[in-house]
Write a protein that holds these residues in place. Sequence first.
Motif, short mmCIF file in Angstrom:
data_model
loop_
_atom_site.label_atom_id
_atom_site.label_comp_id
_atom_site.label_asym_id
_atom_site.label_seq_id
_atom_site.Cartn_x
_atom_site.Cartn_y
_atom_site.Cartn_z
N PRO A 23 46.90 -76.84 69.58
CA PRO A 23 47.73 -75.76 70.12
C PRO A 23 48.32 -76.07 71.50
O PRO A 23 49.45 -75.68 71.80
CB PRO A 23 46.79 -74.56 70.20
N ILE A 24 47.59 -76.77 72.31
CA ILE A 24 48.09 -77.13 73.64
C ILE A 24 49.30 -78.06 73.51
O ILE A 24 50.32 -77.89 74.18
CB ILE A 24 46.98 -77.79 74.48
N VAL A 25 49.17 -79.04 72.61
CA VAL A 25 50.27 -79.99 72.40
C VAL A 25 51.48 -79.25 71.83
O VAL A 25 52.62 -79.47 72.25
CB VAL A 25 49.83 -81.14 71.46
N LEU A 26 51.25 -78.38 70.86
CA LEU A 26 52.35 -77.62 70.26
C LEU A 26 53.03 -76.72 71.29
O LEU A 26 54.27 -76.61 71.31
CB LEU A 26 51.83 -76.79 69.08
N ALA A 27 52.24 -76.10 72.16
CA ALA A 27 52.81 -75.25 73.20
C ALA A 27 53.65 -76.08 74.17
O ALA A 27 54.74 -75.67 74.57
CB ALA A 27 51.70 -74.53 73.96
N ARG A 28 53.15 -77.25 74.52
CA ARG A 28 53.89 -78.14 75.42
C ARG A 28 55.21 -78.58 74.78
O ARG A 28 56.26 -78.60 75.44
CB ARG A 28 53.02 -79.35 75.75
N GLN A 29 55.17 -78.90 73.49
CA GLN A 29 56.39 -79.31 72.79
C GLN A 29 57.40 -78.17 72.72
O GLN A 29 58.60 -78.38 72.92
CB GLN A 29 56.06 -79.80 71.38
N SER A 30 56.93 -76.96 72.44
CA SER A 30 57.85 -75.83 72.37
C SER A 30 58.45 -75.54 73.75
O SER A 30 59.62 -75.19 73.87
CB SER A 30 57.16 -74.59 71.80
N ALA A 31 57.66 -75.71 74.80
CA ALA A 31 58.18 -75.52 76.16
C ALA A 31 59.25 -76.57 76.46
O ALA A 31 60.30 -76.24 77.05
CB ALA A 31 57.04 -75.61 77.18
N ARG A 32 59.02 -77.80 76.06
CA ARG A 32 60.02 -78.86 76.26
C ARG A 32 61.30 -78.55 75.50
O ARG A 32 62.40 -78.73 76.02
CB ARG A 32 59.46 -80.21 75.81
N ARG A 33 61.15 -78.07 74.24
CA ARG A 33 62.32 -77.71 73.44
C ARG A 33 63.11 -76.59 74.12
O ARG A 33 64.34 -76.61 74.15
CB ARG A 33 61.91 -77.30 72.03
N ALA A 34 62.39 -75.60 74.66
CA ALA A 34 63.06 -74.49 75.35
C ALA A 34 63.81 -74.99 76.58
O ALA A 34 64.95 -74.56 76.84
CB ALA A 34 62.04 -73.44 75.75
N ILE A 35 63.21 -75.90 77.31
CA ILE A 35 63.87 -76.47 78.49
C ILE A 35 65.11 -77.24 78.08
O ILE A 35 66.18 -77.11 78.70
CB ILE A 35 62.89 -77.38 79.27
N ILE A 36 65.02 -78.02 77.02
CA ILE A 36 66.16 -78.81 76.55
C ILE A 36 67.29 -77.87 76.09
O ILE A 36 68.46 -78.10 76.40
CB ILE A 36 65.72 -79.76 75.41
N GLN A 37 66.94 -76.82 75.37
CA GLN A 37 67.96 -75.88 74.91
C GLN A 37 68.62 -75.18 76.09
O GLN A 37 69.85 -75.01 76.11
CB GLN A 37 67.34 -74.85 73.97
N ALA A 38 67.84 -74.79 77.08
CA ALA A 38 68.40 -74.14 78.27
C ALA A 38 69.34 -75.10 78.99
O ALA A 38 70.42 -74.71 79.46
CB ALA A 38 67.28 -73.68 79.20
N ARG A 39 68.96 -76.36 79.07
CA ARG A 39 69.79 -77.37 79.71
C ARG A 39 71.12 -77.53 78.96
O ARG A 39 72.19 -77.61 79.57
CB ARG A 39 69.05 -78.71 79.76
N GLU A 40 71.03 -77.56 77.62
CA GLU A 40 72.24 -77.69 76.82
C GLU A 40 73.16 -76.49 77.00
O GLU A 40 74.38 -76.63 77.08
CB GLU A 40 71.88 -77.88 75.35
N VAL A 41 72.56 -75.29 77.09
CA VAL A 41 73.36 -74.09 77.31
C VAL A 41 74.06 -74.16 78.67
O VAL A 41 75.25 -73.86 78.77
CB VAL A 41 72.47 -72.82 77.22
N ARG A 42 73.33 -74.59 79.70
CA ARG A 42 73.94 -74.71 81.03
C ARG A 42 75.05 -75.76 81.02
O ARG A 42 76.11 -75.54 81.62
CB ARG A 42 72.88 -75.07 82.07
N GLU A 43 74.83 -76.88 80.35
CA GLU A 43 75.87 -77.92 80.27
C GLU A 43 77.10 -77.37 79.56
O GLU A 43 78.23 -77.63 79.98
CB GLU A 43 75.33 -79.14 79.54
N HIS A 44 76.88 -76.62 78.49
CA HIS A 44 78.00 -76.03 77.75
C HIS A 44 78.76 -75.04 78.64
O HIS A 44 80.00 -75.04 78.65
CB HIS A 44 77.47 -75.33 76.49
N GLU A 45 78.02 -74.22 79.39
CA GLU A 45 78.67 -73.27 80.29
C GLU A 45 79.47 -73.99 81.37
O GLU A 45 80.59 -73.58 81.70
CB GLU A 45 77.62 -72.36 80.94
N ARG A 46 78.92 -75.07 81.92
CA ARG A 46 79.64 -75.84 82.93
C ARG A 46 80.91 -76.45 82.34
O ARG A 46 81.97 -76.45 82.98
CB ARG A 46 78.75 -76.94 83.52
#
Length: 120
Positions: free
Chosen positions: A36-59
Amino acid sequence: MGQFKANQLVDRLEAAAKARQATVARFRARPAADDPIVLARQSARRAIIQAREVREHEREMARQEAGAQREAEALAELERQEAERIRQAAEKAERQAALAAEQKAARDARFAARKARARR
Protein backbone atom coordinates in the motif's frame (compact mmCIF):
# COMPACT_ATOMS: atom_id res chain seq x y z
CA MET A 1 56.17 -4.03 5.66
CA GLY A 2 54.74 -6.75 3.41
CA GLN A 3 52.53 -7.89 6.30
CA PHE A 4 51.15 -4.39 6.84
CA LYS A 5 50.11 -4.04 3.23
CA ALA A 6 48.50 -7.46 3.26
CA ASN A 7 46.42 -6.42 6.24
CA GLN A 8 45.31 -3.31 4.40
CA LEU A 9 44.22 -5.42 1.45
CA VAL A 10 42.32 -7.79 3.68
CA ASP A 11 40.65 -4.86 5.43
CA ARG A 12 39.58 -3.35 2.09
CA LEU A 13 38.22 -6.67 0.89
CA GLU A 14 36.25 -7.12 4.11
CA ALA A 15 34.85 -3.59 3.85
CA ALA A 16 33.78 -4.20 0.25
CA ALA A 17 32.09 -7.47 1.24
CA LYS A 18 30.22 -5.71 4.06
CA ALA A 19 29.11 -2.97 1.67
CA ARG A 20 27.80 -5.58 -0.78
CA GLN A 21 25.95 -7.34 2.01
CA ALA A 22 24.41 -4.03 3.15
CA THR A 23 23.26 -3.29 -0.42
CA VAL A 24 21.68 -6.74 -0.72
CA ALA A 25 19.99 -6.29 2.64
CA ARG A 26 18.57 -2.93 1.57
CA PHE A 27 17.32 -4.46 -1.68
CA ARG A 28 15.61 -7.31 0.15
CA ALA A 29 14.09 -4.93 2.70
CA ARG A 30 12.30 -2.98 -0.05
CA PRO A 31 8.51 -3.23 0.03
CA ALA A 32 6.79 -5.31 -2.66
CA ALA A 33 5.20 -3.68 -5.71
CA ASP A 34 1.69 -4.31 -4.33
CA ASP A 35 2.47 -2.80 -0.93
CA PRO A 36 0.00 0.00 0.00
CA ILE A 37 2.83 2.44 0.68
CA VAL A 38 4.31 1.82 -2.77
CA LEU A 39 0.90 2.13 -4.42
CA ALA A 40 0.21 5.38 -2.55
CA ARG A 41 3.59 6.76 -3.63
CA GLN A 42 2.90 5.80 -7.26
CA SER A 43 -0.54 7.42 -7.22
CA ALA A 44 0.99 10.58 -5.72
CA ARG A 45 3.59 10.63 -8.50
CA ARG A 46 0.85 10.17 -11.12
CA ALA A 47 -1.11 13.06 -9.59
CA ILE A 48 1.98 15.27 -9.68
CA ILE A 49 2.66 14.35 -13.31
CA GLN A 50 -0.95 15.06 -14.29
CA ALA A 51 -0.89 18.42 -12.50
CA ARG A 52 2.36 19.27 -14.29
CA GLU A 53 0.82 18.36 -17.65
CA VAL A 54 -2.23 20.52 -16.89
CA ARG A 55 0.02 23.47 -16.00
CA GLU A 56 2.08 22.96 -19.17
CA HIS A 57 -1.12 22.85 -21.22
CA GLU A 58 -2.37 26.05 -19.56
CA ARG A 59 0.96 27.79 -20.23
CA GLU A 60 0.85 26.68 -23.87
CA MET A 61 -2.70 27.97 -24.23
CA ALA A 62 -1.67 31.28 -22.64
CA ARG A 63 1.30 31.48 -25.03
CA GLN A 64 -0.93 30.83 -28.02
CA GLU A 65 -3.46 33.37 -26.80
CA ALA A 66 -0.73 35.97 -26.31
CA GLY A 67 0.62 35.20 -29.78
CA ALA A 68 -2.83 35.63 -31.30
CA GLN A 69 -3.24 38.90 -29.40
CA ARG A 70 0.13 40.18 -30.67
CA GLU A 71 -0.79 39.11 -34.19
CA ALA A 72 -4.13 40.94 -33.97
CA GLU A 73 -2.41 44.06 -32.65
CA ALA A 74 0.16 43.92 -35.45
CA LEU A 75 -2.60 43.53 -38.03
CA ALA A 76 -4.49 46.49 -36.54
CA GLU A 77 -1.30 48.56 -36.61
CA LEU A 78 -0.72 47.65 -40.27
CA GLU A 79 -4.30 48.62 -41.11
CA ARG A 80 -3.88 51.92 -39.27
CA GLN A 81 -0.64 52.63 -41.15
CA GLU A 82 -2.29 51.77 -44.46
CA ALA A 83 -5.22 54.09 -43.68
CA GLU A 84 -2.75 56.86 -42.76
CA ARG A 85 -0.82 56.29 -45.98
CA ILE A 86 -4.04 56.48 -48.01
CA ARG A 87 -5.08 59.68 -46.19
CA GLN A 88 -1.69 61.26 -46.84
CA ALA A 89 -1.83 60.25 -50.51
CA ALA A 90 -5.31 61.79 -50.81
CA GLU A 91 -4.10 65.01 -49.15
CA LYS A 92 -1.09 65.12 -51.48
CA ALA A 93 -3.31 64.62 -54.53
CA GLU A 94 -5.63 67.36 -53.26
CA ARG A 95 -2.69 69.74 -52.74
CA GLN A 96 -1.34 68.94 -56.20
CA ALA A 97 -4.78 69.55 -57.77
CA ALA A 98 -5.07 72.89 -55.94
CA LEU A 99 -1.55 73.86 -57.01
CA ALA A 100 -2.31 72.90 -60.62
CA ALA A 101 -5.52 74.96 -60.54
CA GLU A 102 -3.63 77.92 -59.02
CA GLN A 103 -0.87 77.64 -61.64
CA LYS A 104 -3.49 77.43 -64.43
CA ALA A 105 -5.28 80.49 -63.05
CA ALA A 106 -1.94 82.40 -62.97
CA ARG A 107 -1.11 81.24 -66.49
CA ASP A 108 -4.59 82.26 -67.73
CA ALA A 109 -4.20 85.66 -66.05
CA ARG A 110 -0.84 86.22 -67.77
CA PHE A 111 -2.32 85.12 -71.09
CA ALA A 112 -5.32 87.45 -70.65
CA ALA A 113 -2.98 90.32 -69.72
CA ARG A 114 -0.83 89.67 -72.79
CA LYS A 115 -3.95 89.59 -75.03
CA ALA A 116 -5.19 92.81 -73.45
CA ARG A 117 -1.86 94.54 -74.16
CA ALA A 118 -1.90 93.25 -77.73
CA ARG A 119 -5.44 94.69 -78.34
CA ARG A 120 -4.50 98.22 -77.30
